[in-house]
Write a protein that holds these residues in place. Sequence first.
Motif, mmCIF file in Angstrom:
data_model
loop_
_atom_site.group_PDB
_atom_site.id
_atom_site.type_symbol
_atom_site.label_atom_id
_atom_site.label_comp_id
_atom_site.label_asym_id
_atom_site.label_seq_id
_atom_site.Cartn_x
_atom_site.Cartn_y
_atom_site.Cartn_z
ATOM 1 N N PRO A 100 0.811 -1.221 0.000
ATOM 2 C CA PRO A 100 0.000 0.000 0.000
ATOM 3 C C PRO A 100 0.847 1.274 0.000
ATOM 4 C CG PRO A 100 -0.981 -1.593 1.462
ATOM 5 C CD PRO A 100 0.333 -2.168 1.042
ATOM 6 N N ARG A 101 1.939 1.296 0.751
ATOM 7 C CA ARG A 101 2.826 2.462 0.739
ATOM 8 C C ARG A 101 3.340 2.728 -0.679
ATOM 9 N NH1 ARG A 101 5.067 4.818 5.181
ATOM 10 N NH2 ARG A 101 4.342 4.032 7.185
ATOM 11 N N GLN A 102 3.756 1.657 -1.337
ATOM 12 C CA GLN A 102 4.258 1.785 -2.699
ATOM 13 C C GLN A 102 3.177 2.333 -3.626
ATOM 14 O OE1 GLN A 102 5.695 -1.926 -4.347
ATOM 15 N NE2 GLN A 102 5.347 -1.229 -6.437
ATOM 16 N N MET A 103 1.956 1.795 -3.518
ATOM 17 C CA MET A 103 0.868 2.229 -4.393
ATOM 18 C C MET A 103 0.482 3.682 -4.127
ATOM 19 S SD MET A 103 -1.441 -1.279 -4.365
ATOM 20 C CE MET A 103 -2.705 -0.637 -5.453
ATOM 21 N N ILE A 104 0.462 4.080 -2.844
ATOM 22 C CA ILE A 104 0.157 5.476 -2.491
ATOM 23 C C ILE A 104 1.228 6.398 -3.066
ATOM 24 C CG2 ILE A 104 -0.021 7.113 -0.579
ATOM 25 C CD1 ILE A 104 -1.142 4.701 1.100
ATOM 26 N N THR A 105 2.484 6.017 -2.862
ATOM 27 C CA THR A 105 3.597 6.843 -3.343
ATOM 28 C C THR A 105 3.545 7.018 -4.854
ATOM 29 O OG1 THR A 105 5.005 6.122 -1.506
ATOM 30 C CG2 THR A 105 6.116 7.016 -3.449
ATOM 31 N N GLU A 106 3.317 5.931 -5.577
ATOM 32 C CA GLU A 106 3.299 5.999 -7.040
ATOM 33 C C GLU A 106 2.126 6.835 -7.542
ATOM 34 O OE1 GLU A 106 3.391 1.953 -8.320
ATOM 35 O OE2 GLU A 106 5.536 1.707 -7.879
ATOM 36 N N ALA A 107 0.952 6.703 -6.898
ATOM 37 C CA ALA A 107 -0.212 7.487 -7.322
ATOM 38 C C ALA A 107 0.038 8.978 -7.114
ATOM 39 C CB ALA A 107 -1.450 7.042 -6.546
ATOM 40 N N VAL A 108 0.615 9.333 -5.971
ATOM 41 C CA VAL A 108 0.865 10.745 -5.676
ATOM 42 C C VAL A 108 1.934 11.319 -6.607
ATOM 43 C CG1 VAL A 108 1.755 12.328 -3.915
ATOM 44 C CG2 VAL A 108 0.072 10.580 -3.299
ATOM 45 N N LYS A 109 3.016 10.594 -6.806
ATOM 46 C CA LYS A 109 4.093 11.078 -7.687
ATOM 47 C C LYS A 109 3.589 11.297 -9.112
ATOM 48 C CE LYS A 109 8.357 9.538 -5.486
ATOM 49 N NZ LYS A 109 9.585 8.711 -5.641
ATOM 50 N N ARG A 110 2.654 10.453 -9.525
ATOM 51 C CA ARG A 110 2.111 10.573 -10.877
ATOM 52 C C ARG A 110 1.390 11.907 -11.069
ATOM 53 N NH1 ARG A 110 0.254 5.702 -11.009
ATOM 54 N NH2 ARG A 110 -1.897 6.136 -10.424
ATOM 55 N N GLU A 111 0.853 12.448 -9.987
ATOM 56 C CA GLU A 111 0.056 13.671 -10.077
ATOM 57 C C GLU A 111 0.805 14.936 -9.666
ATOM 58 O OE1 GLU A 111 -2.719 13.313 -11.535
ATOM 59 O OE2 GLU A 111 -2.862 11.138 -11.362
ATOM 60 N N LEU A 112 1.978 14.799 -9.068
ATOM 61 C CA LEU A 112 2.706 15.963 -8.571
ATOM 62 C C LEU A 112 3.334 16.771 -9.709
ATOM 63 C CD1 LEU A 112 4.645 14.612 -5.445
ATOM 64 C CD2 LEU A 112 2.868 16.380 -5.449
ATOM 65 N N PRO A 113 3.348 18.080 -9.580
ATOM 66 C CA PRO A 113 4.112 18.887 -10.529
ATOM 67 C C PRO A 113 5.607 18.577 -10.388
ATOM 68 C CG PRO A 113 2.627 20.257 -9.217
ATOM 69 C CD PRO A 113 2.649 18.900 -8.580
ATOM 70 N N GLU A 114 6.351 18.780 -11.433
ATOM 71 C CA GLU A 114 7.786 18.505 -11.408
ATOM 72 C C GLU A 114 8.466 19.366 -10.343
ATOM 73 O OE1 GLU A 114 11.635 18.416 -14.439
ATOM 74 O OE2 GLU A 114 9.619 18.818 -15.201
ATOM 75 N N GLY A 115 9.327 18.715 -9.537
ATOM 76 C CA GLY A 115 10.070 19.429 -8.510
ATOM 77 C C GLY A 115 9.351 19.543 -7.183
ATOM 78 N N PHE A 116 8.156 18.988 -7.066
ATOM 79 C CA PHE A 116 7.382 19.073 -5.823
ATOM 80 C C PHE A 116 7.393 17.730 -5.080
ATOM 81 C CE2 PHE A 116 5.952 22.851 -7.796
ATOM 82 C CZ PHE A 116 5.328 23.639 -6.845
ATOM 83 N N GLY A 117 7.315 17.819 -3.759
ATOM 84 C CA GLY A 117 7.093 16.650 -2.928
ATOM 85 C C GLY A 117 5.760 16.780 -2.212
#
Length: 375
Positions: free
Chosen positions: A128-145
């Motif tokens: 689940p951590r991996q899936m959450i991380t990948e979903a969020v990174k997919r939507e983040l603007p470049e250079g953002f955390g």
Amino acid sequence: MGEISKKNHNIALRCGITTGASAAAAAGAATALLSRGERLEFYKVVNPNGQELVVKIKSVRLDGDKATGIVVKDGGDDPDTTHGLDIVAEVSFIPGTGVEITAGTGVGTVTKPGLQVPVGQPAINPVPRQMITEAVKRELPEGFGARVCISIPMGEEVARRTLNPKLGIVNGLSVLGTTGIVEPMSEDSFKRSLAPQISMAKANGFRTVCLTPGRLGEKWAVEKLGLPVDCVAQMSNFVGYMLEVCVKEGIEGVILVGHHSKLTKIAAGCFHTHNRVADARLETLAAHAALMGASRQVVDRLMRSNTAEEGYQVLKENNLLGVFNRIADAASRRAAEYVYGDLQVGTVLFTMQGDIVAYDANARELGKKLGWKIC
């Protein structure tokens, strides 16, 4: 997830979404709103097998510099205690490009070793951590955390009806799932949920454990026998499976503790003890009574008994309670044979009133190692 189904006895059963996939979808939808103002009604989560899971979003909202996404946990046709719960993800930007995952209300904290998550950490499993991380990174603007806080508003209340307290997960539920998919009526998933009890016992230093069918047997093991609570594991009906888990985990000894009715089935060689799978209790009592010299009339009464408790009374009236010593020996022997002698097994039988009916020499030997109260 209406498009995914599983055939069971020729009936198409609808699969559901795990808490982990639900959390990932809620987090992804919240990040999409925070990043570009897009309000999604559905979100596609990708599981570790590369399969896309389409998850319905209940709602998203923007609160200043934070966005919140909510998914209603859908267990499909599985009898899932988390079905219908809100899974909430709150997302905010942070410096850097990483994704931090924290837990809010209703997500438990791990307090005992032996689970996939270290002690002191939120009970959000690795996949689940991996899936959450990948979903969020997919939507983040470049250079953002981003920082993601997962919460389950009713989680603490529902967790009391699960094995979480036994496993040392306090104040809420676990966020689980390895594929993102809940298979309906999955016996395998139920069995797998029992297995971590053994790894936890091992992590606590035990090489001998107690297996019991349920909460009542667990209570007897701790209160009547004085066994350490951390070495006691519930096995439900899955005796054979849990014996195999013990072998796999390097356990050396097992004490079977429970009501004589349930454990008599093991003496007959039944290692899945649900009454629709196997039920040879009365026949087993009758056979051992006959070997002890019971009359034909007594054997007939045993065979015609409505319950194993009635059978117990028949044996008691005829001074044949020694039958249960034979049952304990047989249960231990059959269980050891099931795992090809890789475990030493002892058995303790109780009445429904919590009185010991019988136990064998192996149980006494193993119990002494655990400091039990019986001499």
